[in-house]
Enzyme design. Sequence first.
Site, PDB file in Angstrom:
ATOM      1  N   CYS A 267      -2.980   8.369   3.479  1.00 57.43           N
ATOM      2  CA  CYS A 267      -2.821   7.742   2.165  1.00 57.43           C
ATOM      3  C   CYS A 267      -4.064   7.939   1.312  1.00 57.43           C
ATOM      4  CB  CYS A 267      -2.484   6.263   2.315  1.00 57.43           C
ATOM      5  SG  CYS A 267      -3.704   5.315   3.246  1.00 57.43           S
TER       6      CYS A 267
ATOM      7  N   GLU B 288       0.883  -1.168   0.000  1.00 56.15           N
ATOM      8  CA  GLU B 288       0.000   0.000   0.000  1.00 56.15           C
ATOM      9  C   GLU B 288       0.915   1.211   0.000  1.00 56.15           C
ATOM     10  OE1 GLU B 288      -1.323   3.125   0.603  1.00 56.15           O
ATOM     11  OE2 GLU B 288      -1.843   2.687   2.680  1.00 56.15           O
TER      12      GLU B 288
END
Length: 584
Positions: free
Chosen positions: A332, A298
């Site tokens: 994020c 990720e």
Amino acid sequence: MFLCWVLVADALYRAYTVFQWIWACVTQTVDRYTAPVIDVPLPEVNFPAAPAAETLNPRSAGEGKIQCYDKGTNTPIGVVKAYSPDEVRAAVEKARTAQQIWALTPFSTRRKLLFALMDYILAHQEFICKTACVECGKTMMDGTLGEMLTTFEKLRWTATRGEEVLQEEVRDVGLMTIHKRASVRYVPFGVIGAIVSWNYPFHNIYGPMISALFAGNAFIGKVSEYSSFYASYYESIVKDGLRQLGYSPDLVSFLTGFAETGEAVVSSVDKLTFIGSPGVGKIIMRNASATLTPVVLELGGKDPAVICDDADMKQVIPVVMRGNFQNCGQNCVGLERIVVHEKVHDQLVEEVTRQVRGLTQGAASQGQYDLGAMTMGKAAIPKIQELVEATVKAGATLVCGGKMNGDMFYPPTVLTNVTPDMPIAQEEVFGPVMVIMKFKTDEEAVKMVNACAYGLGSSVFSLNIPRAQAIADRIRTGMVNINDFGINYLCQSLPFGGVKISGFDRFAGREGLRGNCIVRASTTDRIPGVKTEIPAILQYPIRPAAFNFMENLAKVIYGRLPSMVTSAMKLATIKPESDHKKNA
């Protein structure tokens, strides 16, 4: 009569399904109220009395140590150990031994651990949020939204739905294997590793741990050197729960250290989750290739919010403000690009500018503010400033903010007239900068969004749901929310992850939970006494008629009706024994 039997069978199946649901509720309730009570004393929260404004340097404590700071003031708060590669490998081996016993535990035991964690965190959520404020410089509100709610939902979903997800799954079979029972079993990998980022120090390490433990694995997590001070406290909570259940606390370790610590984790575990940047993700992937360790990456995002001209602006503006400035933009899945229709552009810019100019900012340890500090301090702020200045130079308009004010804070900033080719539209800012882009048509909006190399999350706002869905379907991201932002992560049944340079594979949801397992194909005999036997014509030595036999058998099973009949007649005429004797 046949219809009656079908209806009866259907009613029995439905009744059985309801019974399963009731039984699951009963057993989960029992597990909740028989879970152990974790008793871990609270360490001191070292909120400094006044700013020290030192230069943030985790290595300043010397070899084998990490200097930790209150990020809102850069005041040193203590020193923790930096694990050596040998110590990492020793921790992994202890975890591997403990996992062999943990893998045999029933799901009820694993649920009790998760419920025990839930109860402890609920009772101490204010304190845990304060530790996150110290570690990251974030506000208490950012802590409760990003650290607490997400962890609670992860625990709830895993405890209540995890067993169902990891149960053996029976698959269909064809005529050739009709005598077999085919299934998929989800078998623990062994030791699951995670190297996580600093922006949510509690949730980022607990999230992968929860999934790993419930799937029957051990867990080794490496936290960032920028958020290490309370890692041992976070670790002690789950270790105490394991002890009270009668299992080895060696099953879980939260390790602190630098790059060499992380490299040792990569080379030692059976599967790894990495949360970080694309640059470091490439290094992780390269190192993992040496041991063929599977990885979940990720790697951040540049999430867009496409705001159509028919969007509900009363809903949109608060959501955009939270999506952009939550945790000072250090997310994020933060909204890093506000792509707004020209008809509502000026309205949005006017309102967000008014609100942004009224935001307060400061250290959580010094008072209550809307925005906190930049966790990386001087390592991050000059990069943000450079991006803002380069974007203005390229033709964008700086509406407010945009001037760094020290080593710990960057002011909330609004930029308009940004185009897809500008630096700030391509690079992840990870800071409190609202980037506003204007579009005329839906096709143009999609093109603008897809012009970026990142592809993690996205949002589309429109009262016309088919229109919003049509835009969403053409956006290249791993996740999308219609008329919302980031809500998918509170739906823990959904997988989390991106495409392009945002990474690959998924955590969360059934996909993420199953990702902690070896997906094992399994067959057994369906009917007692009925087993696979090789027909004489297919046994060694090979008969000349063997291929002809198989050719006609395939036509009988897979061909159309006329071919099936003809091939069946041909099969009946083949005599393998006489053919074999003649050949001999």
